[in-house]
Every structure is written in C-alpha cells, then in structure tokens.
Motif scaffolding. Structure first.
Motif, PDB file in Angstrom:
ATOM      1  N   ILE A  78       3.921  -2.539  -1.599  1.00 27.17           N
ATOM      2  CA  ILE A  78       4.413  -1.156  -1.544  1.00 27.17           C
ATOM      3  C   ILE A  78       5.589  -1.031  -0.581  1.00 27.17           C
ATOM      4  CG2 ILE A  78       3.809   1.187  -0.810  1.00 27.17           C
ATOM      5  CD1 ILE A  78       0.951   0.606  -1.803  1.00 27.17           C
ATOM      6  N   GLY A  81       8.414  -3.790  -1.637  1.00 25.35           N
ATOM      7  CA  GLY A  81       8.864  -3.591  -3.010  1.00 25.35           C
ATOM      8  C   GLY A  81       9.862  -2.446  -3.114  1.00 25.35           C
ATOM      9  N   ARG A  82       9.508  -1.323  -2.515  1.00 28.00           N
ATOM     10  CA  ARG A  82      10.421  -0.167  -2.576  1.00 28.00           C
ATOM     11  C   ARG A  82      11.715  -0.431  -1.799  1.00 28.00           C
ATOM     12  NH1 ARG A  82      10.480   3.200   1.713  1.00 28.00           N
ATOM     13  NH2 ARG A  82      11.045   4.989   0.430  1.00 28.00           N
ATOM     14  N   ASP A  85      14.257  -2.451  -3.847  1.00 28.69           N
ATOM     15  CA  ASP A  85      15.033  -1.691  -4.827  1.00 28.69           C
ATOM     16  C   ASP A  85      16.003  -0.724  -4.163  1.00 28.69           C
ATOM     17  OD1 ASP A  85      14.108  -2.732  -7.273  1.00 28.69           O
ATOM     18  OD2 ASP A  85      12.252  -1.582  -7.127  1.00 28.69           O
ATOM     19  N   ILE A 235       8.442   4.050  -5.975  1.00 33.32           N
ATOM     20  CA  ILE A 235       7.043   4.009  -6.388  1.00 33.32           C
ATOM     21  C   ILE A 235       6.697   5.204  -7.266  1.00 33.32           C
ATOM     22  CG2 ILE A 235       4.663   4.051  -5.565  1.00 33.32           C
ATOM     23  CD1 ILE A 235       5.608   2.522  -3.104  1.00 33.32           C
ATOM     24  N   THR A 372      10.006  -3.216  -6.991  1.00 30.10           N
ATOM     25  CA  THR A 372       8.786  -2.430  -6.789  1.00 30.10           C
ATOM     26  C   THR A 372       7.734  -2.792  -7.823  1.00 30.10           C
ATOM     27  OG1 THR A 372      10.106  -0.592  -5.921  1.00 30.10           O
ATOM     28  CG2 THR A 372       7.857  -0.096  -6.629  1.00 30.10           C
TER      29      THR A 372
END
Length: 456
Positions: A78, A81-82, A85, A235, A372
């Motif tokens: 979380i 991943g975000r 991006d 997300i 993400t």
C-alpha cells in the motif's frame, strides 16, 4: 499495426541490461533474506532469542516472527505501491532495497536474549516487520523496472528478471549456511557464524544500489509523468476502476505460491519426518530444482511471449497438480532417489507458471496504476497462498495421516488460479506503444527547441 521499432522503449541496450540486473538483484536479496531467516528460525532463533524449557515452544515462537514478515507485506504494498505510481519506480526501489538490506544487517548484529532479555525477541520482530514492508514494495517495482524498459512484446522475458530472484536467493542462502556449517564448529556457529549469513546481504544491497542509482526512471513512467496522468489517489482509483484486474492478479498468484511451498518447504518436513530420509538428501533435491529454475524461469517467460501467456500459465498449473499425485505416490515406495526427480520436475511446472506470472500481473493494470495494482496483488496473494500453505499442509497431513489431502489442497489453490486467468486479459502492447509514442514526440519537440535556441 505498429512497427516493431515503435514498441521498443527509447533506451540503449546497456540500460536494458542494467534494468534487468537491477530487478534481479532486488528480488534475489528478498529471497536470500527469506531463506536465511527460515533456516535461522528453525535452528538459531529458538536457542538465542526464544529460550524455553520446551524446544518446540521456542521453534513455534521463532516461526511466529517468520509469519510477521508476510503479514506486513500488504502494508508495504500500500505504502510503496502508491508512491511508485506517484513519484516513480526508481526512487521507491531505492528506498525498498535500503529498508530490506538495513533490516537484514541489523538482525545480524542484534544482541541475544542473554544480553538484553525481552528486548531481543521484540527487536527481532520489529526488524522482521520492517523487512516485510520493504518486500511488499519491492516486487511490483522490480517487475516494472525490467518490463517497462524492455520491448512490451516480450514482457514475459524482461519481467522474468524479478522471478529469478527466489531460486537464486535460495541457492545463495543454502550455500551460505552450508558453508558456515562445514567451516565452523557448532559453538562458533551459534556464537557468531550465523550472523555472517545476514551481514553478507550488505553486498547485495550495495550492488543493487549501485545499479539502481545509475538508472533513470522507466520510459513508460516518464511518459505518464510527461502527459500529466499520474494518479492523485492510486489506491482509491484502483479499487474503483480496476478491481476486476486486481482480483484476477491475486487469484492467479495463489496456485504458484502454494506449489512452491509444497516442493521447497513441505517436502523438507515430509521427507525427513514421514519418510525418515536424511535432511541433506531433501535439501540437495531442492537445491538441484532451484538451480534448474534459474534457467527455466526466463525461458518460460519468453515462451509465454510467443504463445498465449494465459494458456502456458494454465497448462502448467494443471500439470503441477497432476505431478503432485505422481510425486507422492512414488515417494510411498520409499525410493530416496525419487526426490532428485520429483522435486525438480515439480519446480519445472512452477517455473512455467512463475516465469510468465510477473508479466501477467503487470499487464492487468493500466500503466498509471501498475505499481499500486501489482504490489497489492503480490502481497495479498502472498498472505493467502505462500504464507499459510506450509501450515495447512502440515495440519492436513497430521489430521488425516495421508498426503492425498495435501494434493487436494494444492488442487483447490490451482483452481483459484485458473479462475484468475480466465478473469484476466491478454497482453495489450498498444497501451505501452501509445505512451512511448507520446514520450518520443515530447522528446523530439524538446530537441527541436534546443536546436533553435542553439542556432540563435
């Protein structure tokens, strides 16, 4: 129809090789840590960090810290991943590599229970948690680093760099522990030898950082950044617009994870406890299969590029289940040499799934949400698949007294994978082509401006 040259990212071949190496080094470190920690949790930690009157209590407590590394992975997925991006693949991959490497090295210098009492196991759990967070953000970025530098028509091959990490890391870890065990007395090994295996990870970290810091971000992310398409809430947007691809990628990963746990973890216990085989026999078979995988995984990724990826993946999944029934049936005959055939063949079927897996997961998501989506799919599937599989295998065998239900459990996991493959989509090269064309146009415009400015 786009020309072949259009699909190739505008990078030199040496940068493609660097990206491949950068991806491979990170996941190799991840799985080196995985294997080293697994061995230490069984041998070292029960004695030095969880002393107990009952040896099994110490082992269970040590393995609980092993599970913590899995539980914390979704948090890493979380967080990182975000960020991947939003700020780019390269920056995040530097952070995750440092987090994993520093945590592993700190375990190598951590005082034991005898020195600092309860602080020793508490700090061990904390460092394991930190490792898991780093690993949760590492895989998705490592896959993107190699796949988004490479030709999207051959995404299976380029993204397989991250998939070679598990067998390579296992080979290095088993080699390190075996070498230390042979070179040192038992007293030396428990006094300081086991720490060397953890501290060696610093070499992998430095190598990985050296490569990653020299690379620019991937051409696809540059194109997303240049077009102003970076997501503000990755997300939320992923769950709202790409929930089906997320479920597809999660389910597709479960079967391979359970297959790997069966042929590399559970077989160790089954071979030594149930069949009363020498531990070196089973470990030798696992190491042989791991060495075989280093070659098979990139070949499987390439095979999925020239044949339909989902077809290769699905046939291999069914083959893994069929082979499991053959494998255990033959083992019941008591032939120890069968381990050297059964485990490598089982890991061959795993390679045929694992090689294309990274590409399949990545291409489920649009470029702007890939980090993400890939990270969440990887970490959530890891908890549902690989994290609980060894425990479930052991419980089923203990309660039923037969391996049949172990094979049935694998069949159930593979069924989920087949559902995920059916839900998924094939490789969409055009998505990357469109982004790369926009980047090429922007670069040509910038070059023209520079030429005009230089001529004045």
């Amino acid at each position: 129809m786009q020309s072949a040259s259009t699909t190739r990212p505008p990078v030199a071949r040496k940068d493609l090789i660097k990206a491949f190496a950068a991806s491979l080094s990170g996941t190799t470190l991840e799985w080196y840590d995985f294997a080293i920690y697994s061995a230490a949790a069984a041998i070292v930690f029960p004695v030095l960090f969880f002393p107990s009157g009952d040896p099994m209590v110490g082992v269970l407590l040590a393995f609980s810290t092993y599970a913590v590394g899995y539980v914390s992975r979704p948090l890493g997925g979380i967080v990182f991943g975000r960020l991947g991006d939003k700020v780019g693949r390269k920056k995040v991959l530097v952070w995750t590599l440092v987090l994993i490497g520093v945590s592993t090295c700190l375990i190598g210098i951590l005082p034991t229970y005898q020195s600092i009492s309860l602080w020793a196991p508490l700090l061990l759990v904390l460092l394991r948690f930190a490792q898991g967070i780093g690993v949760g953000g590492e895989w998705g970025g490592a896959v993107l680093l190699s796949s988004e530098y490479g030709d999207p028509r051959y995404r299976g091959f380029w993204s397989s760099a991250a998939q070679i990490g598990p067998p390579a890391g296992n080979l290095m870890a088993n080699g390190a522990f075996a070498g230390l065990t042979l070179a040192l007395s038992e007293e030396q090994f428990f006094a300081w030898g086991w720490r060397v295996a953890f501290l060696v990870s610093a070499v992998l970290v430095l190598f990985g950082l050296w490569i990653r810091l020299k690379l620019e971000d991937t051409p696809v992310f540059k194109a997303v950044e240049q077009s102003g398409e970076r997501p503000e809430k990755p997300i939320t947007e992923l769950l709202q617009t790409e929930s089906r691809p997320l479920f597809s990628a999660i389910l597709a990963r479960i079967g391979p994870d359970v297959t790997y746990a069966l042929f590399t973890v559970f077989t160790l216990a089954y071979g030594t406890i149930v069949l009363d085989l020498d531990r070196t026999t089973v470990l030798g078979a696992v190491m042989l299969g791991s060495a075989f995988q280093v070659i098979c995984i990139p070949l499987a990724g390439y095979l999925s590029d020239i044949i339909n990826r989902r077809l290769v993946y699905g046939v291999a999944a069914v083959g893994a289940v069929a082979w499991t029934f053959v494998f255990f049936t033959k083992l019941e005959a008591g032939d120890a040499t069968w381990m050297y055939i059964g485990i490598p063949v089982g890991l061959f079927f795993h390679s045929l799934m694992y090689g294309p897996q990274a590409a399949f997961v990545v291409e489920q998501f649009t470029p702007r949400l890939r980090y993400t989506g890939s990270s969440l799919a990887y970490t959530i599937a890891g908890v549902l698949g690989g994290a609980i599989a060894p425990m479930m295998f052991t419980l089923l065998l203990d309660n039923t007294g037969t391996w049949v239900w172990v094979a049935v459990y694998l069949a159930g996991a593979v069924t989920l994978t087949l559902i995920g493959l059916i839900m998924g989509r094939n490789n969409n090269v055009q998505e990357d082509v469109d982004h790369l064309e926009r980047l090429a146009v922007a670069q040509r415009s910038a070059d023209s401006v520079d030429e005009v400015a230089a001529s004045r």
